[in-house]
Design a protein around this motif. Structure first.
Motif, PDB file in Angstrom:
ATOM      1  N   ASP A 164     126.551  17.619  68.158  1.00  0.00           N
ATOM      2  CA  ASP A 164     125.581  18.409  67.392  1.00  0.00           C
ATOM      3  C   ASP A 164     125.269  17.675  66.089  1.00  0.00           C
ATOM      4  O   ASP A 164     126.094  17.624  65.184  1.00  0.00           O
ATOM      5  N   LYS A 165     124.082  17.133  65.990  1.00  0.00           N
ATOM      6  CA  LYS A 165     123.689  16.303  64.841  1.00  0.00           C
ATOM      7  C   LYS A 165     123.537  17.101  63.544  1.00  0.00           C
ATOM      8  O   LYS A 165     123.317  16.528  62.491  1.00  0.00           O
ATOM      9  N   ASP A 166     123.670  18.433  63.598  1.00  0.00           N
ATOM     10  CA  ASP A 166     123.610  19.263  62.393  1.00  0.00           C
ATOM     11  C   ASP A 166     124.963  19.346  61.687  1.00  0.00           C
ATOM     12  O   ASP A 166     125.091  19.999  60.651  1.00  0.00           O
ATOM     13  N   LYS A 226     126.033  20.183  57.971  1.00  0.00           N
ATOM     14  CA  LYS A 226     125.605  19.194  56.980  1.00  0.00           C
ATOM     15  C   LYS A 226     125.230  19.833  55.651  1.00  0.00           C
ATOM     16  O   LYS A 226     125.597  19.334  54.592  1.00  0.00           O
ATOM     17  N   GLN A 249     131.880  11.321  59.907  1.00  0.00           N
ATOM     18  CA  GLN A 249     130.792  10.822  60.740  1.00  0.00           C
ATOM     19  C   GLN A 249     130.019  12.007  61.295  1.00  0.00           C
ATOM     20  O   GLN A 249     130.500  13.140  61.271  1.00  0.00           O
ATOM     21  N   GLU A 250     128.852  11.716  61.786  1.00  0.00           N
ATOM     22  CA  GLU A 250     128.045  12.758  62.406  1.00  0.00           C
ATOM     23  C   GLU A 250     128.726  13.194  63.698  1.00  0.00           C
ATOM     24  O   GLU A 250     129.277  12.370  64.427  1.00  0.00           O
ATOM     25  N   ASP A 251     128.698  14.504  63.975  1.00  0.00           N
ATOM     26  CA  ASP A 251     129.300  15.024  65.195  1.00  0.00           C
ATOM     27  C   ASP A 251     128.573  14.463  66.420  1.00  0.00           C
ATOM     28  O   ASP A 251     127.348  14.364  66.428  1.00  0.00           O
ATOM     29  N   ASP A 252     129.330  14.085  67.436  1.00  0.00           N
ATOM     30  CA  ASP A 252     128.754  13.497  68.652  1.00  0.00           C
ATOM     31  C   ASP A 252     127.869  14.472  69.421  1.00  0.00           C
ATOM     32  O   ASP A 252     126.896  14.075  70.047  1.00  0.00           O
TER      33      ASP A 252
END
Length: 165
Positions: free
Chosen positions: A83-85, A39, A78-81
């Motif tokens: 790893d939210k970083d 991110k 989109q945010e990775d499923d």
């Protein structure tokens, strides 16, 4: 007016179709790659996408003053499923992208690019206003490979041995 260079930071390729097109949903084929970026390394790319969408929104407000709510398309990331970083960005093209090694030399045509390869993606952000809404697509132009992960299509599986049990 000089065109701004659009290239991502180095990230990890997910399901790349860069040497031959993906024909699963389109008989003509589409070249595409999802690029997984941390991110904090993706802020510039997110800003470019938001700027393109904001320009499309402004154009629509000029055409139809007083419009309160505009339909928005899904974002091209989109945010990775797992790893939210991380964010995962989608790049695609009808045309085969140029592939380069980390030194900027054309990649050997016999090489195949597999998931896990690290690369930077050259792209062109393109805004749109269609029935699905206002949005931005990231058109794939070229990829510069940092660390290549290769494989081959295995039509037959190797026999299992005792180490597999």
């Amino acid at each position: 007016m000089s065109e701004q260079k659009n290239i991502t930071r180095v990230g990890e390729a997910v399901f790349p179709y860069l040497t031959k097109p993906d024909t699963e949903y389109n008989s003509e084929g589409v070249y595409h790659v999802k690029l997984k970026l941390k991110k904090d390394k993706a802020t510039e790319l997110v800003k470019r996408i938001n700027d393109v969408i904001a320009k499309e929104v402004a154009e629509e407000h000029k055409k139809r003053p007083g419009t309160k709510q505009l339909k928005r398309s899904p974002l091209p990331y989109q945010e990775d499923d797992t790893d939210k970083d991380y964010l995962v960005f989608k790049f695609k093209s009808k045309f085969k992208p140029k592939l380069y090694d980390k030194l900027g030399k054309p990649l050997d045509e016999s090489k195949s690019v597999w998931g896990g390869t690290t690369m930077a993606v050259g792209y062109h952000p393109s805004g749109y206003n269609q029935s699905i809404g206002i949005g931005c697509t990231l058109r794939l132009v070229y990829c510069q490979i940092d660390e290549l992960v290769e494989g081959s299509e295995n039509k037959t599986l190797p026999p299992l041995n005792e180490a597999h049990y």
